[in-house]
Design an enzyme around this catalytic site. Structure first.
Site, PDB file in Angstrom:
ATOM      1  N   GLY A 105       0.826  -1.201   0.000  1.00  0.00           N
ATOM      2  CA  GLY A 105       0.000   0.000   0.000  1.00  0.00           C
ATOM      3  C   GLY A 105       0.858   1.248   0.000  1.00  0.00           C
ATOM      4  O   GLY A 105       2.066   1.202   0.247  1.00  0.00           O
ATOM      5  N   LYS A 149       7.422  -0.333   6.365  1.00  0.00           N
ATOM      6  CA  LYS A 149       6.953   0.994   5.982  1.00  0.00           C
ATOM      7  C   LYS A 149       8.167   1.874   5.725  1.00  0.00           C
ATOM      8  O   LYS A 149       9.011   2.057   6.614  1.00  0.00           O
ATOM      9  CB  LYS A 149       6.080   1.579   7.090  1.00  0.00           C
ATOM     10  CG  LYS A 149       5.450   2.920   6.765  1.00  0.00           C
ATOM     11  CD  LYS A 149       4.496   3.345   7.881  1.00  0.00           C
ATOM     12  CE  LYS A 149       3.798   4.653   7.564  1.00  0.00           C
ATOM     13  NZ  LYS A 149       2.858   5.051   8.644  1.00  0.00           N
ATOM     14  N   GLY A 204       0.812   5.617   1.051  1.00  0.00           N
ATOM     15  CA  GLY A 204       0.181   6.727   1.752  1.00  0.00           C
ATOM     16  C   GLY A 204       0.729   8.045   1.253  1.00  0.00           C
ATOM     17  O   GLY A 204       1.395   8.126   0.216  1.00  0.00           O
ATOM     18  N   GLY A 205       0.469   9.092   2.007  1.00  0.00           N
ATOM     19  CA  GLY A 205       0.913  10.408   1.581  1.00  0.00           C
ATOM     20  C   GLY A 205       2.411  10.588   1.639  1.00  0.00           C
ATOM     21  O   GLY A 205       3.004  11.282   0.801  1.00  0.00           O
ATOM     22  N   PHE A 206       3.075   9.936   2.625  1.00  0.00           N
ATOM     23  CA  PHE A 206       4.504  10.157   2.811  1.00  0.00           C
ATOM     24  C   PHE A 206       5.307   8.865   2.819  1.00  0.00           C
ATOM     25  O   PHE A 206       6.529   8.913   2.953  1.00  0.00           O
ATOM     26  CB  PHE A 206       4.763  10.904   4.127  1.00  0.00           C
ATOM     27  CG  PHE A 206       4.043  12.205   4.236  1.00  0.00           C
ATOM     28  CD1 PHE A 206       4.447  13.296   3.489  1.00  0.00           C
ATOM     29  CD2 PHE A 206       2.929  12.338   5.053  1.00  0.00           C
ATOM     30  CE1 PHE A 206       3.776  14.501   3.576  1.00  0.00           C
ATOM     31  CE2 PHE A 206       2.257  13.542   5.144  1.00  0.00           C
ATOM     32  CZ  PHE A 206       2.673  14.633   4.397  1.00  0.00           C
ATOM     33  N   ASP A 237      -0.686   2.681  12.483  1.00  0.00           N
ATOM     34  CA  ASP A 237      -0.539   4.035  11.947  1.00  0.00           C
ATOM     35  C   ASP A 237      -0.715   5.099  13.035  1.00  0.00           C
ATOM     36  O   ASP A 237      -1.701   5.814  13.081  1.00  0.00           O
ATOM     37  CB  ASP A 237      -1.519   4.284  10.802  1.00  0.00           C
ATOM     38  CG  ASP A 237      -1.080   5.467   9.939  1.00  0.00           C
ATOM     39  OD1 ASP A 237      -0.099   6.133  10.328  1.00  0.00           O
ATOM     40  OD2 ASP A 237      -1.703   5.713   8.913  1.00  0.00           O
ATOM     41  N   ASN A 270      -7.052   1.745   9.260  1.00  0.00           N
ATOM     42  CA  ASN A 270      -5.965   1.628  10.234  1.00  0.00           C
ATOM     43  C   ASN A 270      -6.208   0.504  11.229  1.00  0.00           C
ATOM     44  O   ASN A 270      -5.524   0.422  12.245  1.00  0.00           O
ATOM     45  CB  ASN A 270      -5.760   2.951  10.972  1.00  0.00           C
ATOM     46  CG  ASN A 270      -5.042   3.972  10.117  1.00  0.00           C
ATOM     47  OD1 ASN A 270      -4.398   3.623   9.135  1.00  0.00           O
ATOM     48  ND2 ASN A 270      -5.164   5.237  10.477  1.00  0.00           N
ATOM     49  N   ARG A 275      -5.518  10.067  17.013  1.00  0.00           N
ATOM     50  CA  ARG A 275      -6.010  11.123  16.118  1.00  0.00           C
ATOM     51  C   ARG A 275      -6.322  10.672  14.693  1.00  0.00           C
ATOM     52  O   ARG A 275      -6.713  11.496  13.873  1.00  0.00           O
ATOM     53  CB  ARG A 275      -5.034  12.299  16.054  1.00  0.00           C
ATOM     54  CG  ARG A 275      -4.838  13.038  17.358  1.00  0.00           C
ATOM     55  CD  ARG A 275      -4.341  14.441  17.107  1.00  0.00           C
ATOM     56  NE  ARG A 275      -3.102  14.446  16.360  1.00  0.00           N
ATOM     57  CZ  ARG A 275      -2.708  15.448  15.571  1.00  0.00           C
ATOM     58  NH1 ARG A 275      -3.485  16.492  15.424  1.00  0.00           N
ATOM     59  NH2 ARG A 275      -1.556  15.385  14.942  1.00  0.00           N
ATOM     60  N   VAL A 296       4.320   0.949   1.894  1.00  0.00           N
ATOM     61  CA  VAL A 296       4.440  -0.259   2.711  1.00  0.00           C
ATOM     62  C   VAL A 296       4.663  -1.432   1.764  1.00  0.00           C
ATOM     63  O   VAL A 296       3.862  -1.672   0.853  1.00  0.00           O
ATOM     64  CB  VAL A 296       3.190  -0.488   3.578  1.00  0.00           C
ATOM     65  CG1 VAL A 296       3.380  -1.736   4.437  1.00  0.00           C
ATOM     66  CG2 VAL A 296       2.919   0.719   4.471  1.00  0.00           C
TER      67      VAL A 296
END
Length: 551
Positions: A22, A44, A24-26, A156, A143, A137, A29
Site C-alpha cells: 500500500g 513501511k 500513503g501520503g509520505f 498508523d 488503520n 487522532r 508499505v
C-alpha cells in the site's frame, strides 16, 4: 490509497522484497521476507522526496510509540526501525495478511457481533495508548488491520501526539475527515481522549453501515460537505434490522457534537459495547488495558459481570451499572440522558406522591388490627401482637364484602350502552360521507435517464517511462457527446489491472474538459482505459474503452 506511483523498494540486508502492500501520503508499505528469523514482514518506508523535518520526526516518533505499546494484542507489533542505504527511514512491522477493515466495510456486510468485537478490542488498545499519554487522532477502518489469527490490530500512529499537546494543534494534516470529530475543525482545532472515542465510534458505525457516518448515498460528499454535516447535522441511526436500539444509543453518545456529552474514556465506550453484547446474548469480548501509571488499586466490584472480561494492570474496573464499586449504594442518574434517552430506564426517585417517596421499605405497607385507632398506629410503640390481634383482621375480612365486582360490572354496562347508542345514532341519523379525495405523496420518481456516453476515446500521446525511475504518462482524449449538460462530468480510469495496482485504479474526475493525463501502470503489456459520463444525481453512461500496447 495514494494516486501517486509507488517508490522503488529499498535493498535491505537480511530481507528480500516480495510486493507492494500500500501507499500513503509520505510512505509506502512493502512486503518483505526476512531471512533470520524466517518470516514475512511489512516494512513501511518513508519517501526519499520527503525533506520536511517535521514529517521525519513524526515517522521516528511513530516507531517509538508503536514499539512502546506493540505488546498489546490489539496493536500492530513493531520489530525494528532503521534507515536504508539511500537514507530512507523504515519501520519493520508485523505482517497482517487479511484484508483490513477499510477494504472490507465497503465490500461486504459485517455482522453486529463482529463489529462489537472489533470495537471492544480496539477500545482496549486506545485506552492503553491514552494511559501512556498518547492520542492516536487517526482511528479509521483502514488503520485496523487483521492478523493471521483474525484479531484486529490498530496501526498508523503517524500523527499521534502527546496528550498534553492536544490543545495546541497547528493543523489537521493527515487526519481523515469522514471519521474526525467536530473539534478537529474548530478554530483553533482541539483534541483530547474523547476525540479518539468519537473516531472509534465512527469506525464501528462505518463497519455496520457500509459507508462513513455522514456520507449521504446519492448526494454530493465532498470534504466541505462532510465537515458541515459532522459539525452541524445529527447522527442518523443505523438502518439495519439486526442493530438494536441500545447500540444506536451507545454510538449517539460516543459521537456527540460536544465532547462533554461523550464517554469520558475509551474504556467506558468499550464497556458500553460489552453491555450491548450481553443484551444480545452474545459472548462478551475480552478487553485488554495496560496501565503503567502506578495508580493505587481500588477494591474490585464482586458483582460486576464485566470485570471478568476486562484485564487491567494496577487498576480496578468500575461497576458498569453504578459507575463505582458495587457496594449496594444509591444508583446515580444516567449522565448521558441529555444526549440519548435511556432505553427502558425506571422512573426516577421521587416519582409519584410525596408521601410514597418519603416512605421507607417498612413504612410503605402498614397492617393495622381492626378496631385500633389511627392515633395508636402513629405512636412510638406498636400494639402488642396476640391472639386477638390476629383474629380481628380475619373477622373483618369475613364481614366486609368487596365492592370492586359491582363497580366493574357497572362500568362495563355503561360502556356497552354508550357504544350501542353511538352506533344507533350513526346508522339512522348520520349520512355516510362520500369518498375523500386524496393525492399521492411520496411517490417514487422514475429513475433518471443515464447521460450520453463520451465519443470515441483515444490515447493520443504516450510518454515512455522508466527514465529516472518515473512512470510513463498517457493523454486520454474523447469527444463531447450531444446533449451533455453543464453539471455533468467524466470519470476516467485504467481497467483490468492485476492485484497490487490499486494506486492506478483510482477514478479521475474531469470537469469542463475532454482530456486528462494519466500515469501508466508499469510492467503491463496491454493497457485499457475507460471513460464514462456521470450525472450529479447518480446515473452514469455506459463506459467507452480505448486500449494501447504497452510493450
Amino acid at each position: 490509497m495514494s494516486s501517486r506511483a509507488p517508490s522503488q523498494p529499498p535493498q535491505l540486508p537480511g530481507y528480500e522484497f516480495e510486493k507492494l502492500l500500500g501507499s500513503g501520503g509520505f510512505a509506502d508499505v512493502f512486503l518483505y521476507r526476512q531471512f533470520r528469523p524466517q518470516r514475512r514482514v511489512a516494512i513501511k518506508v518513508l519517501l526519499s522526496s520527503v525533506l520536511d523535518d517535521t514529517v521525519r520526526r513524526q515517522f521516528d516518533a511513530e516507531a517509538n510509540v508503536m514499539a512502546t505499546m506493540s505488546t498489546h494484542p490489539s496493536i500492530v507489533t513493531i520489530h525494528t526501525a532503521d534507515a536504508s542505504s539511500d537514507h530512507r527511514p523504515f519501520i519493520v512491522m508485523e505482517y497482517c495478511p487479511r484484508p483490513n477493515y477499510g477494504v472490507r466495510f465497503r465490500k461486504e456486510r459485517i455482522t453486529v457481533a463482529e463489529a462489537l468485537r472489533v470495537g471492544v478490542q480496539i477500545a482496549g488498545a486506545v485506552e492503553t495508548a491514552h494511559r501512556a499519554g498518547i492520542l492516536h487522532r487517526d482511528i479509521k477502518p483502514a488503520n485496523i488491520l487483521v492478523t493471521e489469527y483474525n484479531r484486529p490490530a490498530l496501526t498508523d500512529f503517524g500523527i499521534s501526539i502527546v496528550a498534553g499537546q492536544s490543545s495546541d494543534l497547528e493543523d489537521s494534516q493527515g487526519m481523515s475527515i469522514p471519521w474526525s470529530p467536530p473539534e478537529f475543525f474548530a478554530d483553533p482545532p482541539r483534541a483530547d481522549v474523547r476525540s479518539d472515542v468519537f473516531s472509534l465510534a465512527a469506525t464501528v458505525y462505518s463497519l455496520l453501515a457500509g459507508h462513513t457516518p455522514f456520507e449521504r448515498v446519492g448526494q454530493r460528499n465532498t470534504a466541505s460537505d462532510l465537515i458541515h454535516r459532522i459539525t452541524s447535522e445529527p447522527l442518523r441511526p443505523l438502518n439495519r434490522p439486526d442493530v438494536p436500539a441500545e447500540l444506536n444509543r451507545v454510538l449517539s453518545i460516543a459521537m456527540a457534537k460536544d465532547p462533554a456529552g461523550r464517554y469520558d474514556t475509551a474504556l467506558a465506550f468499550g464497556r458500553s459495547l460489552q453491555q450491548v453484547e450481553m443484551a444480545l446474548s452474545l459472548p462478551v469480548t475480552q478487553m485488554d488495558v495496560l496501565d503503567d501509571r502506578g495508580a493505587p488499586a481500588v477494591p474490585a466490584a464482586d458483582d460486576d459481570e464485566l470485570d471478568s472480561h476486562t484485564r487491567i494492570r494496577k487498576v480496578a474496573t468500575v461497576d458498569p451499572e453504578t459507575g463505582g464499586a458495587a457496594s449496594g449504594g444509591p444508583r446515580r442518574l444516567d449522565p448521558y440522558a441529555g444526549v440519548a434517552p435511556a432505553l427502558g430506564s425506571p422512573a426516577p426517585e421521587g416519582y409519584g406522591s410525596p408521601a410514597s417517596a418519603a416512605a421507607g421499605p417498612e413504612e410503605s405497607t402498614m397492617l393495622r388490627p381492626a378496631g385500633t385507632a389511627l392515633s395508636t398506629m402513629s405512636g412510638a410503640s406498636p400494639a402488642p401482637a396476640g391472639p386477638a390481634a390476629v383474629a380481628a383482621p380475619e373477622l373483618a375480612d369475613v364481614r366486609r364484602t368487596p365492592a370492586w365486582p359491582f363497580v366493574t360490572l357497572a362500568a362495563v354496562l355503561v360502556i356497552l350502552l354508550g357504544v350501542g347508542a353511538t352506533l344507533a345514532v350513526r346508522h339512522y341519523f348520520v349520512d355516510k360521507p362520500g369518498p375523500i379525495e386524496t393525492s399521492e405523496i411520496n411517490v417514487p420518481e422514475p429513475p433518471a435517464e443515464p447521460p450520453p456516453p463520451p465519443v470515441d476515446p483515444q490515447i493520443v500521446v504516450v510518454v515512455a517511462g522508466e527514465l529516472g525511475g518515473e512512470t510513463g504518462r498517457a493523454r486520454v482524449e474523447w469527444g463531447l457527446p450531444e446533449g451533455i449538460e453543464e453539471d455533468q462530468h467524466f470519470l476516467v480510469e485504467w481497467v483490468d489491472l492485476p492485484e497490487n495496482y490499486e494506486d492506478f485504479q483510482v477514478p479521475h474526475e474531469v470537469h469542463g474538459r475532454s482530456s486528462v493525463t494519466l500515469e501508466i501502470p508499469p510492467g503491463q503489456t496491454e493497457l485499457c482505459v475507460q471513460v464514462r459520463t456521470v450525472d450529479p444525481s447518480g446515473p452514469s453512461s455506459d463506459p467507452q474503452q480505448a486500449c494501447i500496447d504497452g510493450g
